[in-house]
Design a protein around this motif. Structure first.
Motif, mmCIF file in Angstrom:
data_model
loop_
_atom_site.group_PDB
_atom_site.id
_atom_site.type_symbol
_atom_site.label_atom_id
_atom_site.label_comp_id
_atom_site.label_asym_id
_atom_site.label_seq_id
_atom_site.Cartn_x
_atom_site.Cartn_y
_atom_site.Cartn_z
ATOM 1 N N LYS A 81 0.822 -1.204 0.000
ATOM 2 C CA LYS A 81 0.000 0.000 0.000
ATOM 3 C C LYS A 81 0.853 1.250 0.000
ATOM 4 O O LYS A 81 0.503 2.264 -0.596
ATOM 5 N N LYS A 82 2.023 1.183 0.657
ATOM 6 C CA LYS A 82 2.890 2.353 0.726
ATOM 7 C C LYS A 82 3.391 2.743 -0.667
ATOM 8 O O LYS A 82 3.574 3.915 -0.962
ATOM 9 N N VAL A 83 3.641 1.760 -1.523
ATOM 10 C CA VAL A 83 4.115 2.045 -2.877
ATOM 11 C C VAL A 83 3.089 2.871 -3.627
ATOM 12 O O VAL A 83 3.419 3.789 -4.365
ATOM 13 N N LEU A 84 1.813 2.542 -3.424
ATOM 14 C CA LEU A 84 0.750 3.217 -4.144
ATOM 15 C C LEU A 84 0.381 4.554 -3.534
ATOM 16 O O LEU A 84 -0.276 5.366 -4.168
ATOM 17 N N THR A 85 0.785 4.811 -2.282
ATOM 18 C CA THR A 85 0.374 6.037 -1.601
ATOM 19 C C THR A 85 1.532 6.983 -1.306
ATOM 20 O O THR A 85 1.378 7.949 -0.575
ATOM 21 N N ARG B 238 5.182 5.174 -18.085
ATOM 22 C CA ARG B 238 6.402 5.379 -17.297
ATOM 23 C C ARG B 238 6.118 5.190 -15.811
ATOM 24 O O ARG B 238 6.903 4.581 -15.077
ATOM 25 N N SER B 239 4.974 5.702 -15.351
ATOM 26 C CA SER B 239 4.609 5.550 -13.948
ATOM 27 C C SER B 239 4.356 4.084 -13.603
ATOM 28 O O SER B 239 4.787 3.596 -12.552
ATOM 29 N N LEU B 240 3.664 3.368 -14.486
ATOM 30 C CA LEU B 240 3.411 1.947 -14.264
ATOM 31 C C LEU B 240 4.722 1.175 -14.177
ATOM 32 O O LEU B 240 4.888 0.304 -13.316
ATOM 33 N N VAL C 87 7.926 -2.433 -6.819
ATOM 34 C CA VAL C 87 7.253 -3.551 -6.157
ATOM 35 C C VAL C 87 8.033 -4.849 -6.352
ATOM 36 O O VAL C 87 8.110 -5.688 -5.456
ATOM 37 N N SER C 88 8.636 -5.023 -7.540
ATOM 38 C CA SER C 88 9.377 -6.252 -7.822
ATOM 39 C C SER C 88 10.609 -6.406 -6.936
ATOM 40 O O SER C 88 11.117 -7.510 -6.752
ATOM 41 N N LYS C 89 11.090 -5.316 -6.362
ATOM 42 C CA LYS C 89 12.273 -5.362 -5.512
ATOM 43 C C LYS C 89 11.937 -5.733 -4.068
ATOM 44 O O LYS C 89 12.837 -5.950 -3.253
ATOM 45 N N MET C 90 10.660 -5.790 -3.731
ATOM 46 C CA MET C 90 10.267 -6.115 -2.361
ATOM 47 C C MET C 90 10.618 -7.558 -2.034
ATOM 48 O O MET C 90 10.413 -8.458 -2.842
ATOM 49 N N ASN C 91 11.115 -7.771 -0.845
ATOM 50 C CA ASN C 91 11.452 -9.120 -0.409
ATOM 51 C C ASN C 91 10.193 -9.825 0.098
ATOM 52 O O ASN C 91 9.469 -9.280 0.935
ATOM 53 N N GLU D 62 -1.453 -10.663 -2.819
ATOM 54 C CA GLU D 62 -1.616 -9.254 -3.157
ATOM 55 C C GLU D 62 -0.438 -8.764 -3.999
ATOM 56 O O GLU D 62 -0.617 -7.971 -4.927
ATOM 57 N N HIS D 63 0.771 -9.230 -3.668
ATOM 58 C CA HIS D 63 1.952 -8.854 -4.441
ATOM 59 C C HIS D 63 1.820 -9.343 -5.885
ATOM 60 O O HIS D 63 2.062 -8.597 -6.838
ATOM 61 N N ARG D 64 1.394 -10.589 -6.050
ATOM 62 C CA ARG D 64 1.240 -11.154 -7.391
ATOM 63 C C ARG D 64 0.164 -10.404 -8.183
ATOM 64 O O ARG D 64 0.357 -10.084 -9.360
ATOM 65 N N HIS D 65 -0.959 -10.123 -7.543
ATOM 66 C CA HIS D 65 -2.051 -9.423 -8.228
ATOM 67 C C HIS D 65 -1.649 -7.998 -8.605
ATOM 68 O O HIS D 65 -2.023 -7.499 -9.662
#
Length: 224
Positions: A3-7, A37-39, A46-50, A202-205
């Motif tokens: 959620k933090k990534v999106l906010t 570019r934003s996407l 998000v892909s870098k999240m462990n 949620e990460h996958r979606h």
């Protein structure tokens, strides 16, 4: 975390004045370029999240095949002649939390369970709605519902009596119902697996959403 990534920029962009909507006069290609570019930036971040450590479901529960890509049950088990299925979502999706109440685990510290206890030959199952926390489980309601998988009967749910408010039951009945589901393995011991599983889902979606929206906007563009 997700959620933090999106906010990150939410407070700067949630309200826009007409003067700031310069993109409305830009060409369609320019608008698409900004979105793409934003996407891409969000996708990379998000892909870098462990991912959380891998957690196995408590025995004797097993993961329902394809559950990560569906909205149905996550865990299942047999108990004597019964079949028990568990679905999960964030409790915050039912009761939104205030921003200052969220924690470092992106708010996945309160889960909402749908527990179905089905018996062979019975057209309906005993359905428990529960709140699950790291150290406790509470029952919200108990009702009779169409069995999981009987999609043609799901429309009946809206017209089905959902039983009395759980807190209106006497203490002995409440304690007995808690003992009923605990005997079937429904307790706070499910929390670590379901918390990790919900994060992965949620990460996958979210990753899939970035890709699908980007592919849709980019479709049909001339190659350079």
């Amino acid at each position: 975390m997700l959620k933090k990534v999106l906010t990150l920029r939410h407070h700067h962009h949630s309200c826009r004045t007409l003067a700031n909507r310069h993109l409305s006069t830009s060409s369609s290609a320019a608008v698409d370029s900004v979105i793409l570019r934003s996407l891409k930036d969000h996708y990379v971040e998000v892909s870098k999240m462990n991912p959380p450590p891998k957690v196995s479901p408590p025995t004797p529960f097993t993961i329902v095949k394809g559950a990560l890509n569906e909205h149905g049950p996550v865990l299942t088990r047999a108990y004597k002649e019964e079949q028990i299925n568990i679905s999960v979502m964030r409790l915050a999706n039912i009761i939104p939390a205030e921003d200052d109440q969220e924690d470092g685990d992106d708010g996945i510290n309160q889960l909402f369970l749908h527990v179905d206890v089905a018996k062979p030959g019975q057209p309906k199952s005993l359905h428990f709605l529960c709140g699950l926390y790291p150290d406790a489980l509470g029952i919200h309601s108990v009702s009779m519902r169409p069995k999981v998988g009987d999609m043609e009967l799901l429309e009946e749910v809206q017209n089905t009596y959902n039983g009395p408010t759980f807190e209106d039951l006497d203490e002995r009945m409440r304690d007995s119902l808690h003992s009923y589901i605990e005997e079937r393995g429904i307790n706070e011991g499910l929390f670590p697996f379901l918390q990790a599983w919900l994060y992965v889902k949620e990460h996958r979606h979210l990753m899939g959403w970035f890709k699908s929206v980007g592919s849709f906007i980019n479709e049909g563009k001339p190659t350079k």
